[in-house]
Design an enzyme around this catalytic site. Sequence first.
Site, mmCIF file in Angstrom:
data_model
loop_
_atom_site.group_PDB
_atom_site.id
_atom_site.type_symbol
_atom_site.label_atom_id
_atom_site.label_comp_id
_atom_site.label_asym_id
_atom_site.label_seq_id
_atom_site.Cartn_x
_atom_site.Cartn_y
_atom_site.Cartn_z
ATOM 1 N N ARG A 83 0.861 -0.604 -0.037
ATOM 2 C CA ARG A 83 0.219 -0.165 -0.115
ATOM 3 C C ARG A 83 0.825 1.159 -0.058
ATOM 4 O O ARG A 83 0.537 2.721 -0.304
ATOM 5 C CB ARG A 83 -0.778 0.321 1.561
ATOM 6 C CG ARG A 83 -1.564 -0.963 0.849
ATOM 7 C CD ARG A 83 -2.990 -0.862 2.354
ATOM 8 N NE ARG A 83 -4.239 -2.166 2.166
ATOM 9 C CZ ARG A 83 -4.989 -2.479 3.154
ATOM 10 N NH1 ARG A 83 -5.324 -1.624 3.611
ATOM 11 N NH2 ARG A 83 -6.029 -3.028 2.472
ATOM 12 N N ASP A 99 -15.705 9.682 9.229
ATOM 13 C CA ASP A 99 -14.649 8.267 8.853
ATOM 14 C C ASP A 99 -12.904 9.430 9.302
ATOM 15 O O ASP A 99 -12.773 11.003 9.341
ATOM 16 C CB ASP A 99 -14.482 7.919 8.039
ATOM 17 C CG ASP A 99 -13.778 6.477 6.978
ATOM 18 O OD1 ASP A 99 -14.767 5.604 8.033
ATOM 19 O OD2 ASP A 99 -12.668 6.093 7.582
HETATM 20 C C1 LIG Z 1 -14.364 -2.010 7.863
HETATM 21 S S1 LIG Z 1 -14.620 -0.282 7.644
HETATM 22 C C2 LIG Z 1 -16.735 -0.282 8.785
HETATM 23 C C3 LIG Z 1 -17.240 0.552 7.410
HETATM 24 C C4 LIG Z 1 -19.117 0.047 8.165
HETATM 25 N N1 LIG Z 1 -18.838 1.194 9.856
HETATM 26 C C5 LIG Z 1 -19.016 -1.081 8.232
HETATM 27 O O1 LIG Z 1 -19.018 -2.329 9.694
HETATM 28 O O2 LIG Z 1 -19.527 -1.904 6.868
HETATM 29 C C6 LIG Z 1 -13.495 0.611 9.284
HETATM 30 C C7 LIG Z 1 -13.764 2.131 9.383
HETATM 31 O O3 LIG Z 1 -12.896 2.764 10.086
HETATM 32 C C8 LIG Z 1 -12.313 3.831 9.225
HETATM 33 N N2 LIG Z 1 -11.523 3.998 11.259
HETATM 34 C C9 LIG Z 1 -10.388 3.212 11.526
HETATM 35 N N3 LIG Z 1 -9.553 4.538 12.705
HETATM 36 C C10 LIG Z 1 -10.176 5.086 12.750
HETATM 37 C C11 LIG Z 1 -10.493 6.246 13.453
HETATM 38 N N4 LIG Z 1 -9.307 6.142 15.036
HETATM 39 N N5 LIG Z 1 -10.872 7.003 13.940
HETATM 40 C C12 LIG Z 1 -12.111 7.051 12.612
HETATM 41 N N6 LIG Z 1 -12.028 6.450 11.558
HETATM 42 C C13 LIG Z 1 -11.206 5.040 11.998
HETATM 43 C C14 LIG Z 1 -11.712 3.571 8.526
HETATM 44 O O4 LIG Z 1 -10.697 4.616 7.861
HETATM 45 C C15 LIG Z 1 -12.444 2.624 7.769
HETATM 46 O O5 LIG Z 1 -13.330 3.369 6.997
#
Ligand SMILES: C[S@@+](CC[C@H](N)C(=O)[O-])C[C@H]1O[C@@H](n2cnc3c(N)ncnc32)[C@H](O)[C@@H]1O
Length: 282
Positions: A44, A154
């Site tokens: 990445r 996000d």
């Molecule tokens: C796997 S996705 C889940 C999306 C959705 N909630 C679902 O369950 O389908 C995880 C998301 O968490 C976000 N994320 C990770 N660490 C974070 C943080 N410290 N603050 C805000 N968002 C975060 C990532 O950018 C990603 O878009």
Amino acid sequence: MNTDPGIFQAPQLSPNDFKRLSALVKRHSGINLHEGKQELVKARLNKRLRELGMSTYQEYLDFLQSDATGDEFIIMLNSLSTNVTSFFRESDHFTFLSQTYFPQLRARKAEHDRHIRFWSAGCSSGEEPYTLALVFKEGWADLGNWDVRILATDLSTRVLNNAKQGIYDEPKLADIPRSLRERYFTPLKSKSVEQYQVKENIRSLVHFARLNLLDPWPMRGPFDAIFCRNVMIYFEKKLREQLVNKYWELLAPGGIFFIGHSESLAGITHKFQYVAPTIYKK
Ligand SMILES: C[S@@+](CC[C@H](N)C(=O)[O-])C[C@H]1O[C@@H](n2cnc3c(N)ncnc32)[C@H](O)[C@@H]1O
């Protein structure tokens, strides 16, 4: 710094570089890059190093640490975050909303209180908050007389930019019932791929903003429901506990907290009441 693409060699990520990088990522986002993620990180980030004309991770790490604007952190976290999501993911949560929670919420609201506030924390490319908006449109009678807002946040600016546009390739709509697809999505005439855009009457219910959950939260709440699904899996227990208790504070009494199906609040000290697996009530 080497800016000639002709002589660029793929940078090596030594165990020491990986350790330094994972410590930085964890401190800034909570995300744990476990041992064994080296290849993923390289896959990445090598492209980013190439764009910057850097040939070693040491150089990149020094640059990251000296970058006072924080812009490079945003770019790096955009590359490293896992953003898998889908419409109607873990669909029993949405069934719970329309069949169980909406009637409770309606009954709980005082005569003059027509505000409803939901928060999708870690909303990725928007499928989760747009699903919520669809469920409201379909399942909340006289919605036009209510002020419903879904906050969707996000860490990643990359996914948020896609989310705001609300444009999805056709395969992403696979889990949306055909009748809803026809009602709430507009087919786009594009060159090669079949794409659809979420209609304005759904998009207008959702407000997207960047928020790193580790930073102070500007919202005061109260929220009637908070979704933080498949986000905290990347965090350590102490951080999960802090966040879960902050969510509790921001929820209205009776408000519901949803986590992902592979997650649990076991081992965490909190004040939520258990409703069903992955569903908790204040
Ligand atoms: C796997 S996705 C889940 C999306 C959705 N909630 C679902 O369950 O389908 C995880 C998301 O968490 C976000 N994320 C990770 N660490 C974070 C943080 N410290 N603050 C805000 N968002 C975060 C990532 O950018 C990603 O878009």
